[in-house]
Design a protein around this motif. Sequence first.
Motif, PDB file in Angstrom:
ATOM      1  N   ILE A  64      -7.129   7.081  -6.918  1.00 17.19           N
ATOM      2  CA  ILE A  64      -7.475   6.006  -5.973  1.00 17.19           C
ATOM      3  C   ILE A  64      -8.313   4.950  -6.683  1.00 17.19           C
ATOM      4  O   ILE A  64      -8.049   3.749  -6.572  1.00 17.19           O
ATOM      5  N   THR A  65      -9.325   5.386  -7.426  1.00 15.28           N
ATOM      6  CA  THR A  65     -10.190   4.449  -8.142  1.00 15.28           C
ATOM      7  C   THR A  65      -9.386   3.625  -9.141  1.00 15.28           C
ATOM      8  O   THR A  65      -9.534   2.397  -9.217  1.00 15.28           O
ATOM      9  N   GLU A  96      -7.216   1.051  -7.253  1.00 15.75           N
ATOM     10  CA  GLU A  96      -8.013  -0.027  -6.663  1.00 15.75           C
ATOM     11  C   GLU A  96      -8.591  -0.942  -7.737  1.00 15.75           C
ATOM     12  O   GLU A  96      -8.666  -2.154  -7.546  1.00 15.75           O
ATOM     13  N   ASP A  97      -8.978  -0.379  -8.877  1.00 14.04           N
ATOM     14  CA  ASP A  97      -9.585  -1.181  -9.941  1.00 14.04           C
ATOM     15  C   ASP A  97      -8.562  -1.941 -10.773  1.00 14.04           C
ATOM     16  O   ASP A  97      -8.835  -3.053 -11.233  1.00 14.04           O
ATOM     17  N   SER A 118       0.822  -1.213   0.000  1.00 13.96           N
ATOM     18  CA  SER A 118       0.000   0.000   0.000  1.00 13.96           C
ATOM     19  C   SER A 118       0.851   1.254   0.000  1.00 13.96           C
ATOM     20  O   SER A 118       0.505   2.246  -0.649  1.00 13.96           O
ATOM     21  N   GLU A 146      -1.651  -7.697  -3.437  1.00 14.99           N
ATOM     22  CA  GLU A 146      -2.812  -6.976  -2.931  1.00 14.99           C
ATOM     23  C   GLU A 146      -2.326  -6.018  -1.851  1.00 14.99           C
ATOM     24  O   GLU A 146      -1.452  -6.354  -1.066  1.00 14.99           O
ATOM     25  N   ARG A 160      -5.867   4.402   1.038  1.00 15.56           N
ATOM     26  CA  ARG A 160      -6.765   5.567   1.002  1.00 15.56           C
ATOM     27  C   ARG A 160      -6.384   6.594   2.067  1.00 15.56           C
ATOM     28  O   ARG A 160      -6.414   7.795   1.812  1.00 15.56           O
ATOM     29  N   TYR A 209       2.251   1.618  -3.519  1.00 15.64           N
ATOM     30  CA  TYR A 209       1.177   2.104  -4.397  1.00 15.64           C
ATOM     31  C   TYR A 209       0.882   3.581  -4.143  1.00 15.64           C
ATOM     32  O   TYR A 209       0.628   4.339  -5.079  1.00 15.64           O
ATOM     33  N   VAL A 263      -6.259  -1.639   1.283  1.00 18.57           N
ATOM     34  CA  VAL A 263      -6.991  -0.536   0.654  1.00 18.57           C
ATOM     35  C   VAL A 263      -7.219   0.609   1.640  1.00 18.57           C
ATOM     36  O   VAL A 263      -7.088   1.785   1.286  1.00 18.57           O
ATOM     37  N   ASN A 264      -7.532   0.287   2.878  1.00 18.59           N
ATOM     38  CA  ASN A 264      -7.798   1.343   3.867  1.00 18.59           C
ATOM     39  C   ASN A 264      -6.554   2.183   4.136  1.00 18.59           C
ATOM     40  O   ASN A 264      -6.642   3.411   4.222  1.00 18.59           O
ATOM     41  N   PHE A 269      -4.257  -3.051  -7.698  1.00 23.02           N
ATOM     42  CA  PHE A 269      -4.268  -3.968  -6.561  1.00 23.02           C
ATOM     43  C   PHE A 269      -4.572  -5.377  -7.048  1.00 23.02           C
ATOM     44  O   PHE A 269      -5.638  -5.652  -7.572  1.00 23.02           O
TER      45      PHE A 269
END
Length: 146
Positions: free
Chosen positions: A27-28, A31-32, A5, A46, A53, A8, A49-50, A35
């Motif tokens: 971010i979108t 994540e899409d 994370s 992976e 963000r 990323y 995500v939290n 990841f």
Amino acid sequence: MKSASRLYAVQALYQMEQSGQTVEAVITEFEDYRFGAEYDEGEMIEGDVNLFRQIMDNAVNYQAPIDQMTDRALVAKWPINRIDPTLRALFRAAGAELTQTTTPPKVVITEYVDVARAFFPEGKEAQFVNAVLDHMAREAKPEAFS
């Protein structure tokens, strides 16, 4: 997953600066499409995500004070706008964690020095990142060093 994370987040902050995209769009996209994505070189890990963000939101929302703190940690002749954009993104991500989370400063430093090594495996950037982040961490959370 947390290490991924952080990597990323540095990539996403760099992409935002280079492309002018909004934080929401980047971010979108990550994540899409990033990841857990599979590439010819292998599968991407992976990420958390939290955490991703949180770093992104804080790096954007607190960019001015983070950049000021980074400037104070840099040599006077090298303000943040003159350093490599990847390092600038790294300092913003790390600064967001140092100032807006409870992650221990030494963990933040270690993690982002590893990120620097991933981007600059041959150079001295990791040592530079270590020195700058140490200075930033001591300013942000001096109690962690007493």
